[in-house]
Write a protein that holds these residues in place. Sequence first.
Motif, PDB file in Angstrom:
ATOM      1  N   THR A 159       0.820  -1.207   0.000  1.00  0.00           N
ATOM      2  CA  THR A 159       0.000   0.000   0.000  1.00  0.00           C
ATOM      3  C   THR A 159       0.857   1.262   0.000  1.00  0.00           C
ATOM      4  OG1 THR A 159      -0.154   0.386   2.389  1.00  0.00           O
ATOM      5  CG2 THR A 159      -1.609  -1.301   1.438  1.00  0.00           C
ATOM      6  N   ALA A 160       0.217   2.388  -0.288  1.00  0.00           N
ATOM      7  CA  ALA A 160       0.891   3.686  -0.264  1.00  0.00           C
ATOM      8  C   ALA A 160       1.189   4.150   1.150  1.00  0.00           C
ATOM      9  CB  ALA A 160       0.043   4.730  -0.988  1.00  0.00           C
ATOM     10  N   GLU A 161       0.649   3.473   2.145  1.00  0.00           N
ATOM     11  CA  GLU A 161       0.938   3.794   3.551  1.00  0.00           C
ATOM     12  C   GLU A 161       2.179   3.083   4.047  1.00  0.00           C
ATOM     13  OE1 GLU A 161      -3.586   4.449   5.241  1.00  0.00           O
ATOM     14  OE2 GLU A 161      -2.805   2.407   5.063  1.00  0.00           O
ATOM     15  N   GLY A 162       2.807   2.286   3.195  1.00  0.00           N
ATOM     16  CA  GLY A 162       3.998   1.546   3.601  1.00  0.00           C
ATOM     17  C   GLY A 162       3.709   0.198   4.219  1.00  0.00           C
ATOM     18  N   THR A 163       2.448  -0.219   4.219  1.00  0.00           N
ATOM     19  CA  THR A 163       2.053  -1.489   4.828  1.00  0.00           C
ATOM     20  C   THR A 163       1.997  -2.591   3.776  1.00  0.00           C
ATOM     21  OG1 THR A 163       0.694  -0.247   6.390  1.00  0.00           O
ATOM     22  CG2 THR A 163       0.347  -2.627   6.293  1.00  0.00           C
ATOM     23  N   VAL A 164       2.422  -3.783   4.173  1.00  0.00           N
ATOM     24  CA  VAL A 164       2.312  -4.981   3.339  1.00  0.00           C
ATOM     25  C   VAL A 164       1.327  -5.928   4.014  1.00  0.00           C
ATOM     26  CG1 VAL A 164       3.538  -6.990   2.435  1.00  0.00           C
ATOM     27  CG2 VAL A 164       4.631  -4.747   2.391  1.00  0.00           C
ATOM     28  N   PHE A 165       0.302  -6.373   3.262  1.00  0.00           N
ATOM     29  CA  PHE A 165      -0.693  -7.294   3.797  1.00  0.00           C
ATOM     30  C   PHE A 165      -0.534  -8.662   3.147  1.00  0.00           C
ATOM     31  CE2 PHE A 165      -2.687  -3.157   4.472  1.00  0.00           C
ATOM     32  CZ  PHE A 165      -3.142  -3.276   5.782  1.00  0.00           C
ATOM     33  N   HIS A 166      -0.716  -9.690   3.970  1.00  0.00           N
ATOM     34  CA  HIS A 166      -0.622 -11.070   3.502  1.00  0.00           C
ATOM     35  C   HIS A 166      -2.012 -11.711   3.581  1.00  0.00           C
ATOM     36  CE1 HIS A 166       1.213 -15.366   3.993  1.00  0.00           C
ATOM     37  NE2 HIS A 166       0.954 -15.081   2.736  1.00  0.00           N
ATOM     38  N   PHE A 167      -2.486 -12.256   2.464  1.00  0.00           N
ATOM     39  CA  PHE A 167      -3.760 -12.971   2.397  1.00  0.00           C
ATOM     40  C   PHE A 167      -3.484 -14.461   2.201  1.00  0.00           C
ATOM     41  CE2 PHE A 167      -5.138  -8.739   1.593  1.00  0.00           C
ATOM     42  CZ  PHE A 167      -6.496  -8.670   1.896  1.00  0.00           C
ATOM     43  N   GLN A 168      -4.292 -15.298   2.881  1.00  0.00           N
ATOM     44  CA  GLN A 168      -4.162 -16.741   2.734  1.00  0.00           C
ATOM     45  C   GLN A 168      -5.520 -17.377   2.467  1.00  0.00           C
ATOM     46  OE1 GLN A 168      -1.753 -17.294   6.518  1.00  0.00           O
ATOM     47  NE2 GLN A 168      -0.599 -18.654   5.169  1.00  0.00           N
ATOM     48  N   LEU A 169      -5.493 -18.479   1.720  1.00  0.00           N
ATOM     49  CA  LEU A 169      -6.706 -19.237   1.420  1.00  0.00           C
ATOM     50  C   LEU A 169      -6.860 -20.324   2.484  1.00  0.00           C
ATOM     51  CD1 LEU A 169      -8.955 -19.432  -0.727  1.00  0.00           C
ATOM     52  CD2 LEU A 169      -7.537 -21.128  -1.909  1.00  0.00           C
ATOM     53  N   VAL A 170      -7.879 -20.181   3.335  1.00  0.00           N
ATOM     54  CA  VAL A 170      -8.044 -21.081   4.478  1.00  0.00           C
ATOM     55  C   VAL A 170      -9.451 -21.671   4.468  1.00  0.00           C
ATOM     56  CG1 VAL A 170      -6.370 -19.805   5.878  1.00  0.00           C
ATOM     57  CG2 VAL A 170      -8.790 -19.191   5.983  1.00  0.00           C
ATOM     58  N   PRO A 171      -9.650 -22.839   5.101  1.00  0.00           N
ATOM     59  CA  PRO A 171     -10.995 -23.432   5.182  1.00  0.00           C
ATOM     60  C   PRO A 171     -11.951 -22.535   5.945  1.00  0.00           C
ATOM     61  CG  PRO A 171      -9.301 -25.055   5.717  1.00  0.00           C
ATOM     62  CD  PRO A 171      -8.612 -23.723   5.674  1.00  0.00           C
ATOM     63  N   VAL A 172     -13.214 -22.524   5.514  1.00  0.00           N
ATOM     64  CA  VAL A 172     -14.234 -21.718   6.187  1.00  0.00           C
ATOM     65  C   VAL A 172     -14.420 -22.189   7.621  1.00  0.00           C
ATOM     66  CG1 VAL A 172     -16.666 -21.033   6.163  1.00  0.00           C
ATOM     67  CG2 VAL A 172     -15.377 -21.204   4.017  1.00  0.00           C
ATOM     68  N   THR A 173     -14.478 -23.512   7.813  1.00  0.00           N
ATOM     69  CA  THR A 173     -14.506 -24.118   9.150  1.00  0.00           C
ATOM     70  C   THR A 173     -13.458 -25.213   9.194  1.00  0.00           C
ATOM     71  OG1 THR A 173     -16.202 -25.732   8.511  1.00  0.00           O
ATOM     72  CG2 THR A 173     -16.969 -23.622   9.413  1.00  0.00           C
ATOM     73  N   SER A 174     -13.225 -25.729  10.386  1.00  0.00           N
ATOM     74  CA  SER A 174     -12.160 -26.715  10.553  1.00  0.00           C
ATOM     75  C   SER A 174     -12.413 -27.988   9.747  1.00  0.00           C
ATOM     76  CB  SER A 174     -11.999 -27.068  12.039  1.00  0.00           C
ATOM     77  OG  SER A 174     -13.230 -27.555  12.570  1.00  0.00           O
ATOM     78  N   ASN A 175     -13.658 -28.361   9.563  1.00  0.00           N
ATOM     79  CA  ASN A 175     -13.983 -29.595   8.837  1.00  0.00           C
ATOM     80  C   ASN A 175     -14.508 -29.347   7.429  1.00  0.00           C
ATOM     81  OD1 ASN A 175     -13.333 -31.155  11.123  1.00  0.00           O
ATOM     82  ND2 ASN A 175     -15.383 -30.822  11.988  1.00  0.00           N
ATOM     83  N   SER A 176     -14.443 -28.088   6.975  1.00  0.00           N
ATOM     84  CA  SER A 176     -15.036 -27.749   5.687  1.00  0.00           C
ATOM     85  C   SER A 176     -14.008 -27.848   4.567  1.00  0.00           C
ATOM     86  CB  SER A 176     -15.605 -26.329   5.742  1.00  0.00           C
ATOM     87  OG  SER A 176     -16.048 -25.922   4.472  1.00  0.00           O
ATOM     88  N   SER A 177     -14.485 -28.294   3.406  1.00  0.00           N
ATOM     89  CA  SER A 177     -13.636 -28.301   2.212  1.00  0.00           C
ATOM     90  C   SER A 177     -13.701 -26.964   1.483  1.00  0.00           C
ATOM     91  CB  SER A 177     -14.075 -29.421   1.267  1.00  0.00           C
ATOM     92  OG  SER A 177     -15.422 -29.235   0.874  1.00  0.00           O
ATOM     93  N   GLU A 178     -14.699 -26.159   1.835  1.00  0.00           N
ATOM     94  CA  GLU A 178     -14.830 -24.834   1.229  1.00  0.00           C
ATOM     95  C   GLU A 178     -13.791 -23.894   1.837  1.00  0.00           C
ATOM     96  OE1 GLU A 178     -18.174 -21.271   0.677  1.00  0.00           O
ATOM     97  OE2 GLU A 178     -18.634 -23.102   1.812  1.00  0.00           O
ATOM     98  N   LYS A 179     -13.183 -23.075   0.981  1.00  0.00           N
ATOM     99  CA  LYS A 179     -12.129 -22.172   1.454  1.00  0.00           C
ATOM    100  C   LYS A 179     -12.476 -20.724   1.123  1.00  0.00           C
ATOM    101  CE  LYS A 179      -8.332 -25.515   1.218  1.00  0.00           C
ATOM    102  NZ  LYS A 179      -6.962 -25.776   0.702  1.00  0.00           N
ATOM    103  N   GLN A 180     -11.847 -19.823   1.864  1.00  0.00           N
ATOM    104  CA  GLN A 180     -12.060 -18.396   1.642  1.00  0.00           C
ATOM    105  C   GLN A 180     -10.743 -17.641   1.852  1.00  0.00           C
ATOM    106  OE1 GLN A 180     -14.764 -16.816   4.544  1.00  0.00           O
ATOM    107  NE2 GLN A 180     -13.615 -17.599   6.285  1.00  0.00           N
ATOM    108  N   TRP A 181     -10.672 -16.458   1.217  1.00  0.00           N
ATOM    109  CA  TRP A 181      -9.477 -15.629   1.369  1.00  0.00           C
ATOM    110  C   TRP A 181      -9.594 -14.794   2.639  1.00  0.00           C
ATOM    111  CZ3 TRP A 181      -5.195 -16.391  -1.257  1.00  0.00           C
ATOM    112  CH2 TRP A 181      -5.260 -17.002  -2.518  1.00  0.00           C
ATOM    113  N   VAL A 182      -8.540 -14.861   3.470  1.00  0.00           N
ATOM    114  CA  VAL A 182      -8.529 -14.152   4.749  1.00  0.00           C
ATOM    115  C   VAL A 182      -7.237 -13.352   4.854  1.00  0.00           C
ATOM    116  CG1 VAL A 182      -8.517 -14.393   7.262  1.00  0.00           C
ATOM    117  CG2 VAL A 182      -9.924 -15.932   5.863  1.00  0.00           C
ATOM    118  N   ARG A 183      -7.382 -12.102   5.272  1.00  0.00           N
ATOM    119  CA  ARG A 183      -6.193 -11.284   5.534  1.00  0.00           C
ATOM    120  C   ARG A 183      -5.612 -11.716   6.869  1.00  0.00           C
ATOM    121  NH1 ARG A 183      -7.265  -5.092   6.343  1.00  0.00           N
ATOM    122  NH2 ARG A 183      -7.608  -5.788   8.479  1.00  0.00           N
TER     123      ARG A 183
END
Length: 637
Positions: free
Chosen positions: A269-293
Motif C-alpha cells: 500500500t501507499a501507507e507503507g504497509t504490506v498485507f498477507h492474504f491466505q486461502l483457508v478453510p471456512v470451518t475446521s472440517n469444511s472443504s470450502e475455502k475463503q481468502w482471509v487477511r
Amino acid sequence: MAAAERGAARPTGDNRTSRRRRRRREHCLRTSGYAPGALPGQSLRARAHVGPGRREVSAGKESAGQLFFPGHESRATEALCWAEGQRLFSAGLNGEIIEYDLQALNIKYAMDAFGGPIWSMAASPSDSQLLVGCEDGSVKLFQITPDKIQFERNFDRQKSRILSLSWHPSGTHIAAGSIDYISVFDVKSGSAVHKMIVDRQYMGVSKRKCIVWGVAFLSDGTVISVDSAGKVQFWDSATGTLVKSHLIANADVQSIAVANQEDSFVVGTAEGTVFHFQLVPVTSNSSEKQWVRTKPFQHHTHDVRTVAHSPTSLISGGTDTHLVIRPLMEKVEVKNYDAALRKITFPHRRLISCSRKRHLLLFQFAHHLELWRLGSTVATGKNGDTLPLSKNADHLLYLKTKGPENIICSCISPCGSWIAYSTASRFFLYRLNYEHDNINLKRVSKMPAFLRSALQILFSEDSTKLFVASNQGALHIVQLSGGSFKHLHAFQPQSGTVEAMCLLAVSPDGNWLAASGTSAGVHVYNVKQLKLHCTVPAYNFPVTAMAIAPNTNNLVIAHSDQQPLPNDKTLLYNPFPPTNESDVQRRTAHAFKISKIYKPLLFMDLLDERTLVAVERPLDDIIAQLPPPIKKKKFGT
C-alpha cells in the motif's frame, strides 16, 4: 494524488551517497580489505507483475547475486519481467521494451512499442509471448524469439492507459487493469470479452477516478485487483461480476503478487504497509475455502510499489529505497540466514573511492562526481575515540558528465593525481595538478576504442597502472606516466564467453590482480608476467567483496551467504607484539571484533595503520529527501 493522475512522473528515492564522513582511530580494525556491511541485493523500483504459477522476481541471477544495469535520463522503468528462465525485460515511460545481457551486463537491444509510455508488462506462462500495456490504451502482443522479440498484434484498444496485466495460467486469457475498469481479453482473438467496472466509492464518498494498480489471474478464473480506493477485490472472469471486496487501506493499494500454489498472495500500500492474504478453510472440517487477511507488516515508510512472493518469503520494495525480505516462518524448514528478516538499504556497488596519500574521497552520483578533502584534527585520545576536527572537510571539485547516461563506475588514484570514470558508451580519464588550494583538471584525449565503456575501474597502489574491466569481458592494463597513458595488455575472456567482471582487487605490491565475474568465479592474474595465474574454485554463493592482504598476498573473499565468523574456540591471535601487560592478556582474545557504533555504511577504508575512514549514510537523511509519507490517524487522536 495517485501517480497515474499526475501523468508520467513518479517520485523516486535514489539517494545513495552522502557528504557526511568521520575520521576515527581504531586499534581493533587493522586488517586491510575487511568489508563490513556487505549487501547482497538491490532495491526494486519498477513494478514486477507475477501471476500464479510463475517464477520469482529477483534483482539478478542466483549464481551472480546482484547484477547492475546503469540508468538513463530518458528511461524511467515501470515494469520488469522474466521470460524463458533467465531472459530479463524492462519497459518504461519512453515507450521502449529493453532486453538485457546478463553476462555482459549491458543492453542487448531496445524496441519501440509505438504505444506511448509503457506502464505494464507480463510474459505468458509458456514464456513464448510478451504483453505490454501502453498509455494510449493499447495492449500489444510480442513473440519471444531466440534472439529478439517480434510484434504480433494489438488487442482491442481501451479508452485509458493499461496500468496492470496478468495472464491466466492456461495462457488463453488475460486481465488488464485501467482507470475505473478491468478488461478480460481472449488471447486468440484479441477481443475484450468482459469489462468489469470498479466502484469509485471510498469510505462512502465517490472518488473522481479509481485506478487499478494491479491484477492477478488465478487458475479458477478469479481475478484479484488492487486499486487507488484502498480495496482488494475478487472478480469472476466468466461472468464479469464482483464476488468479494476488502477495504484494507486509507490510501492506494499499489502492488500484488501471488504464490505459485495460489494459496496466498501479498499486496503493498501507499501507507507503507504490506498485507498477507491466505486461502483457508471456512470451518475446521469444511472443504470450502475463503481468502482471509492474516498478517500486516509495516517495514516501509512510503509507497510499496512492488512486491514478490517466493516459496519461503515475502519481498517488497518502494519509494523509501528499501528492499525488504520477510521470511514465512511456517515455510522455513531450517532456522538459518534465510529465516531472518532482511532489509537491504544500499546497492552493493562501490560509489566512493579514496586517495590515501592526499586524504581525498571521490563520491559518485548519477551524473556527476564530487571530490572532497577529509578534515583533520590535532586532538588526541584513546583508541576508539571520536576526535573533534580542527579543520573541516573541503569541497575541491565538482565534475559533471555530459549526456543523458548515468555514471557506471569511477575511481581516484591513491596518489590523487588521476580520476577515471565511465558511462555506458564513453570512458573518461583526467589528470589532476594541485597548486595550493587550486586544482587544475586536464582530460586525457583520444582514448582507444576498446575503452569505450567500463564496468569496474581500479588503480594500482603506486598509481602507475590502471585496470579497466570492459563490458565485453576483457580486462585491460594501462600504464600511466606523467600526463599520458600506454595500453600494456588485455586479458581476454575464455573462448565463446563474455563474462563481465563485477569486482577487482590488486595487491599492494602491484604484482597480482584478482577479478570476480558474473559466474561467481574469481580469476587471479600475474601482472608482471601478464598471464592468468589461477582460478579460485567456485563457491555456491556469489562474491560480495575481496581484497589482497599486504605482505602475505593472501586473497580474502567474502560471499553473500554471510558465512559465520570463527567461533570463540578457534585459536586466532593478535599478530602484533605486546607493548604492556594488558596487551599480553589481549593476545589470547579472539581476533575478530564487531563494531556497532556506526550508522549505515557506504564506504570504509584504512588511510594508514592507525587511521580508519568511514562514510555513513543515515537512513533519516534519505527519508527526509523523499515526498512526505501519508499520515495515518492513530487511535485516540
